[in-house]
Write a protein that holds these residues in place. Structure first.
Motif, PDB file in Angstrom:
ATOM      1  N   TRP A   1      35.937  39.644  62.017  1.00 55.47           N
ATOM      2  CA  TRP A   1      36.945  40.125  61.075  1.00 55.47           C
ATOM      3  C   TRP A   1      37.774  38.992  60.483  1.00 55.47           C
ATOM      4  O   TRP A   1      38.695  39.261  59.698  1.00 55.47           O
ATOM      5  CB  TRP A   1      37.875  41.122  61.784  1.00 55.47           C
ATOM      6  N   TRP A   2      37.473  37.770  60.843  1.00 56.54           N
ATOM      7  CA  TRP A   2      38.280  36.663  60.357  1.00 56.54           C
ATOM      8  C   TRP A   2      38.213  36.477  58.842  1.00 56.54           C
ATOM      9  O   TRP A   2      39.224  36.112  58.234  1.00 56.54           O
ATOM     10  CB  TRP A   2      37.881  35.379  61.067  1.00 56.54           C
ATOM     11  N   PRO A   3      37.079  36.675  58.171  1.00 56.58           N
ATOM     12  CA  PRO A   3      37.091  36.556  56.703  1.00 56.58           C
ATOM     13  C   PRO A   3      38.114  37.454  56.026  1.00 56.58           C
ATOM     14  O   PRO A   3      38.775  37.027  55.063  1.00 56.58           O
ATOM     15  CB  PRO A   3      35.658  36.930  56.302  1.00 56.58           C
ATOM     16  N   LEU A   4      38.275  38.659  56.512  1.00 53.79           N
ATOM     17  CA  LEU A   4      39.278  39.555  55.931  1.00 53.79           C
ATOM     18  C   LEU A   4      40.684  39.059  56.230  1.00 53.79           C
ATOM     19  O   LEU A   4      41.553  39.049  55.347  1.00 53.79           O
ATOM     20  CB  LEU A   4      39.082  40.974  56.471  1.00 53.79           C
ATOM     21  N   VAL A   5      40.921  38.622  57.456  1.00 57.26           N
ATOM     22  CA  VAL A   5      42.257  38.154  57.841  1.00 57.26           C
ATOM     23  C   VAL A   5      42.638  36.914  57.042  1.00 57.26           C
ATOM     24  O   VAL A   5      43.746  36.818  56.486  1.00 57.26           O
ATOM     25  CB  VAL A   5      42.303  37.874  59.354  1.00 57.26           C
ATOM     26  N   SER A   6      41.739  35.947  56.964  1.00 53.83           N
ATOM     27  CA  SER A   6      42.063  34.707  56.249  1.00 53.83           C
ATOM     28  C   SER A   6      42.239  34.944  54.751  1.00 53.83           C
ATOM     29  O   SER A   6      43.053  34.260  54.106  1.00 53.83           O
ATOM     30  CB  SER A   6      40.963  33.670  56.494  1.00 53.83           C
ATOM     31  N   SER A   7      41.517  35.895  54.184  1.00 50.05           N
ATOM     32  CA  SER A   7      41.678  36.197  52.758  1.00 50.05           C
ATOM     33  C   SER A   7      43.018  36.856  52.479  1.00 50.05           C
ATOM     34  O   SER A   7      43.661  36.576  51.457  1.00 50.05           O
ATOM     35  CB  SER A   7      40.536  37.095  52.275  1.00 50.05           C
ATOM     36  N   VAL A   8      43.460  37.730  53.365  1.00 51.14           N
ATOM     37  CA  VAL A   8      44.772  38.364  53.193  1.00 51.14           C
ATOM     38  C   VAL A   8      45.889  37.328  53.327  1.00 51.14           C
ATOM     39  O   VAL A   8      46.916  37.404  52.632  1.00 51.14           O
ATOM     40  CB  VAL A   8      44.944  39.508  54.207  1.00 51.14           C
ATOM     41  N   LEU A   9      45.694  36.327  54.199  1.00 54.71           N
ATOM     42  CA  LEU A   9      46.707  35.285  54.369  1.00 54.71           C
ATOM     43  C   LEU A   9      46.928  34.481  53.094  1.00 54.71           C
ATOM     44  O   LEU A   9      48.000  33.899  52.903  1.00 54.71           O
ATOM     45  CB  LEU A   9      46.305  34.340  55.506  1.00 54.71           C
ATOM     46  N   LEU A  10      45.950  34.433  52.222  1.00 58.66           N
ATOM     47  CA  LEU A  10      46.079  33.658  50.992  1.00 58.66           C
ATOM     48  C   LEU A  10      46.932  34.359  49.940  1.00 58.66           C
ATOM     49  O   LEU A  10      47.373  33.709  48.982  1.00 58.66           O
ATOM     50  CB  LEU A  10      44.697  33.369  50.401  1.00 58.66           C
ATOM     51  N   LEU A  11      47.157  35.649  50.078  1.00 60.70           N
ATOM     52  CA  LEU A  11      47.836  36.399  49.019  1.00 60.70           C
ATOM     53  C   LEU A  11      49.288  35.965  48.843  1.00 60.70           C
ATOM     54  O   LEU A  11      49.764  35.803  47.712  1.00 60.70           O
ATOM     55  CB  LEU A  11      47.769  37.899  49.315  1.00 60.70           C
ATOM     56  N   LEU A  12      50.014  35.786  49.930  1.00 60.14           N
ATOM     57  CA  LEU A  12      51.429  35.436  49.809  1.00 60.14           C
ATOM     58  C   LEU A  12      51.636  34.096  49.103  1.00 60.14           C
ATOM     59  O   LEU A  12      52.404  34.037  48.133  1.00 60.14           O
ATOM     60  CB  LEU A  12      52.087  35.438  51.183  1.00 60.14           C
ATOM     61  N   PRO A  13      51.005  33.001  49.532  1.00 58.56           N
ATOM     62  CA  PRO A  13      51.225  31.751  48.777  1.00 58.56           C
ATOM     63  C   PRO A  13      50.721  31.821  47.351  1.00 58.56           C
ATOM     64  O   PRO A  13      51.325  31.223  46.448  1.00 58.56           O
ATOM     65  CB  PRO A  13      50.466  30.701  49.599  1.00 58.56           C
TER      66      PRO A  13
END
Length: 765
Positions: A320-332
């Motif tokens: 599930w890391w691809p989904l987690v890391s992609s969501v982390l990019l949204l804020l910056p």
């Protein structure tokens, strides 16, 4: 509206000292409570004496524009108009008894108070419906007395005063939920009817159920028509982007029972090593794998997370890391884009293009995924807190932001090798502009980077420096090796071209946005520099044949912004919005008008609406083959995982594992005690020798292992798929190697299933 004519203005004979005298010595008689209210708030006289002349009642609902009426006409109308309360014609005024001024004032005040207590809401209601009318010029229409105990009904003066129906308004406000729900339903249906047991050269593309593609199309269309409506809140656009990430990044986690990517399994092995050894080790014990102990930030954090969650290893959640890391990019990303514009259409379209253009695959369980998010976080801090547009007051808390910047940069430096270099060139490019001519971020990054390279990372850099120096300036070789080995087969070639066309289209759209949107060339120049800054890294190194992919990924945040600008008719910047607010403030009537959300309607067939939608849809659909087209190589069935696990469960210390390549699960399992040799990584001449006489050459290469250690030969489905699709050895050659080893007395079969075969070299050999 002109005030009603007074008795002095009428031609009717006036009484001698009466209630209408202008000398102030006499006042009007008290007004009964049930008399209709006049414009000045007092009531009309209703005693049995001859009645005073009254003005005709003026409707309060829709006042007419003021007209010029002569005194003679007003007197004639007043004399002939019947009384609206009694229906009788007015009588000529007569003189009334002359009362003292004080008594008349008290009686008038008491009558007005009683009138207000009887009908307290009439005048207020009329004024609320016509806030701009002058009260002295409006006389409410007389009404019949209301029954006792009933609440007065406010007059309805216009259909626009009616409140809109609740259900249509709510339906209009919530219509973007319909495409979201339809897309999610189609996606769920597709995941339940997709079989990944037999993937071909097209990977997941050919295995997906058709409803998956329909769901992507519905989602993209719904997003486009939602984001173009400026009255829609940004929460709807965020919901669409999150569903897009779920459909793109979570599909594989649901369909495949095991994690993807051999490199993810390798990183799990590094975390297991940290948990087992309890500390970092050098090259004397780990060999080439010591590089991960010299950049341990990501792995140390994951080891702590494994212990915190109480799981056996990171493989329990890394799918599930691809989904987690992609969501982390949204804020910056949102912080960066909102630095230059508040146009929600531009912001969210850029985020959408970034998500569909980020096909490189570095969102998997890797240090690069976290380092890239931190990289964007540093850029967000620099762009929002180190610019000169805010003046001296914006620098009061710069020390705090410098501390935060140092923490982020340190986390990047201790986790990844390439990202600090990309960050340095980007910060230097920003510092060369007048708007961000502050060298604190760039100098801070360089100092922290050099400090780490000259201490903890010095052993690796000392060994790798000669190769790095030779690759500097060799742009052709760095770009050529970036494509890896040659794709072979229809599916591999098609998916490879889909990825290249997707990246090329985003870059071309970005160029069109720069040319088309003139305001952005100046207002969003820093984003243009962010997109161009990674290009010089082509001349630095090939980075293991991946430099071209990494450059594309670091260019994408700026390129997606200008690509989105190319799809929109006209964009707004913060400076333009501020100028518009200063020159054209909204009118009070516009602010007071209730907000009405219109029902959805298909736009007219214009190129400005449908062509960008088709471009956006093509990019969204092209992401799937670009991202998942090589799943035949990256997916390892459970039987293959079990076969490799059996190998490491029984292998003694200092054993050797020989395989065609490293594309199999657990390839680096227990690398601190088991050695590996992948013969396709050797020079081509030795590979040709193995192909001509597989069993003999392999037995000779494996004979150096001394007991009690053992030498194993492993050939799995993942190795064969990687060799075929990348033009190394075809299936016929790999089958020949397998048959030669199986028929040789020097090898003994250990295990075999549909995931591969495992042989061990006999001690006699």
């Amino acid at each position: 509206m002109r005030p009603p004519a007074t008795p002095r203005e009428r031609s009717v004979p006036e009484p001698a000292p009466g209630p209408e005298a202008t000398d102030g010595s006499h006042r009007a008689a008290p007004t009964p409570p049930d008399a209709p209210e006049t414009a000045d708030g007092t009531g009309a006289t209703s005693d049995p004496a001859p009645r005073a002349v009254q003005e005709p009642p003026t409707p309060a609902a829709s006042p007419e524009p003021p007209t010029t009426v002569s005194r003679k006409q007003a007197a004639k109308a007043a004399a002939t108009s019947p009384d609206p309360t009694t229906g009788r014609s007015p009588q000529p005024p007569t003189a009334t008894a002359s009362d003292p001024v004080t008594a008349a004032s008290q009686e008038s005040a008491a009558a007005a108070s009683e009138e207000a207590s009887v009908r307290p809401g009439r005048a207020a209601t009329a004024r609320a419906h016509h806030p701009t009318a002058r009260e002295p010029s409006i006389a409410p229409a007389p009404t019949t007395p209301e029954p006792s105990g009933s609440a007065p009904e406010p007059p309805v003066t216009d259909l626009s005063d009616l409140a809109p129906a609740a259900w249509p308004a709510r339906a209009a406000a919530a219509w973007p939920a319909l495409p979201l729900l339809v897309a999610l339903a189609l996606w769920v249906y597709a995941t339940r009817h997709t079989d990944v047991s037999a993937l071909d050269d097209f990977g997941l593309v050919s295995a997906l159920h058709p409803t998956f593609w329909a769901g992507l199309a519905v989602l993209t269309a719904g997003f486009w028509f939602t984001v173009r409506d400026r009255r829609r809140p940004g929460a709807w656009s965020l919901a669409y982007v999150l569903v897009l990430l779920v459909m793109e990044r979570a599909t594989q986690a649901l369909l495949y029972p095991t994690p993807l990517y051999a490199w993810a399994w390798k990183h799990d092995a590094v975390i297991d090593h940290l948990l087992t050894s309890g500390g970092l080790q050098g090259a004397d014990r780990l060999g080439d794998m010591a590089v991960y102990d010299q950049w341990p930030g990501f792995f140390a954090a994951q080891a702590a997370l494994v212990r915190l969650l109480g799981v056996d290893n990171a493989a329990m959640y890394m799918a599930w890391w691809p989904l987690v890391s992609s969501v982390l990019l949204l804020l910056p990303l949102l912080l960066i884009y909102r630095t230059f514009t508040e146009d929600r259409r531009l912001i969210w379209t850029a985020v959408w293009l970034f998500c569909v253009g980020n096909w490189v695959g570095q969102d998997y369980f890797s240090p690069q995924s976290v380092a890239f998010a931190l990289h964007l976080g540093v850029l967000a801090v620099v762009l929002r807190r180190y610019g000169r547009s805010g003046g001296p007051h914006g620098r009061q808390g710069q020390a705090v932001w410098t501390v935060l910047l140092s923490v982020l940069v340190t986390a990047i430096v201790v986790s990844h090798q390439l990202t600090p270099g990309m960050l340095v060139v980007t910060l230097v490019a920003l510092a060369l502009t007048r708007r961000y001519r502050d060298w604190v971020p760039a100098v801070t990054t360089v100092v922290i980077f050099l400090a780490w390279c000259l201490t903890a990372a010095l052993p690796f850099l000392s060994a790798a420096m000669p190769d790095m120096i030779r690759s500097i300036g060799d742009i052709g070789a760095n770009v050529e090796t970036g494509y890896g080995t040659t794709p072979t087969g229809t599916g591999a070639v098609a998916t490879s071209w889909a990825a290249r066309l997707l990246s090329g289209s985003v870059l071309l759209l970005a160029l069109a946005g720069v040319v088309r949107q003139r305001v952005l060339r100046h207002r969003a120049l820093p984003l243009l520099l962010i997109a161009a800054a990674p290009l010089p890294m082509f001349a630095a190194s090939s980075y293991g044949s991946e430099m071209i992919f990494r450059v594309l990924m670091f260019m994408l945040p700026g390129a997606a912004f200008f690509a989105a600008a190319a799809l929109l008719p006209k964009v707004r910047t913060l400076a333009a919005d501020a100028a518009a607010r200063d020159t054209a403030p909204p009118s009070p009537a516009t602010r007071a008008r209730p907000r009405r959300v219109p029902l959805p309607a298909l736009p007219r067939p214009r190129y400005g609406v449908w062509v960008p939608l088709l471009v956006l849809l093509a990019g969204t659909l092209a992401f799937v083959p670009s991202y998942s087209g090589k799943d035949r190589v990256n997916y390892f069935p459970p039987r293959e995982v079990a076969l490799v696990q059996q190998l490491f469960d029984q292998a003694p210390d200092d054993s050797l594992v020989v395989a065609a390549n490293r594309n199999y699960p657990l390839a680096y399992e227990q690398y601190w005690r088991v050695d590996h040799y992948w013969f396709l990584d050797d020079d081509r001449r030795h590979v040709d020798e193995i192909v001509r006489d597989p069993a003999t050459v392999l037995a000779r290469d494996m004979a150096a292992v001394e007991p009690p250690a053992r030498a194993y030969f492993l050939l799995t489905r993942g190795q064969m798929a990687n060799s075929e699709m990348n033009g190394q050895l075809d299936r016929a050659q790999l089958d020949r190697i397998r048959e030669s080893v199986a028929s040789s007395p020097a090898f003994e079969l250990v295990a075999e299933n549909d995931g591969g075969v495992l042989y061990v070299l006999t001690p006699a050999s």
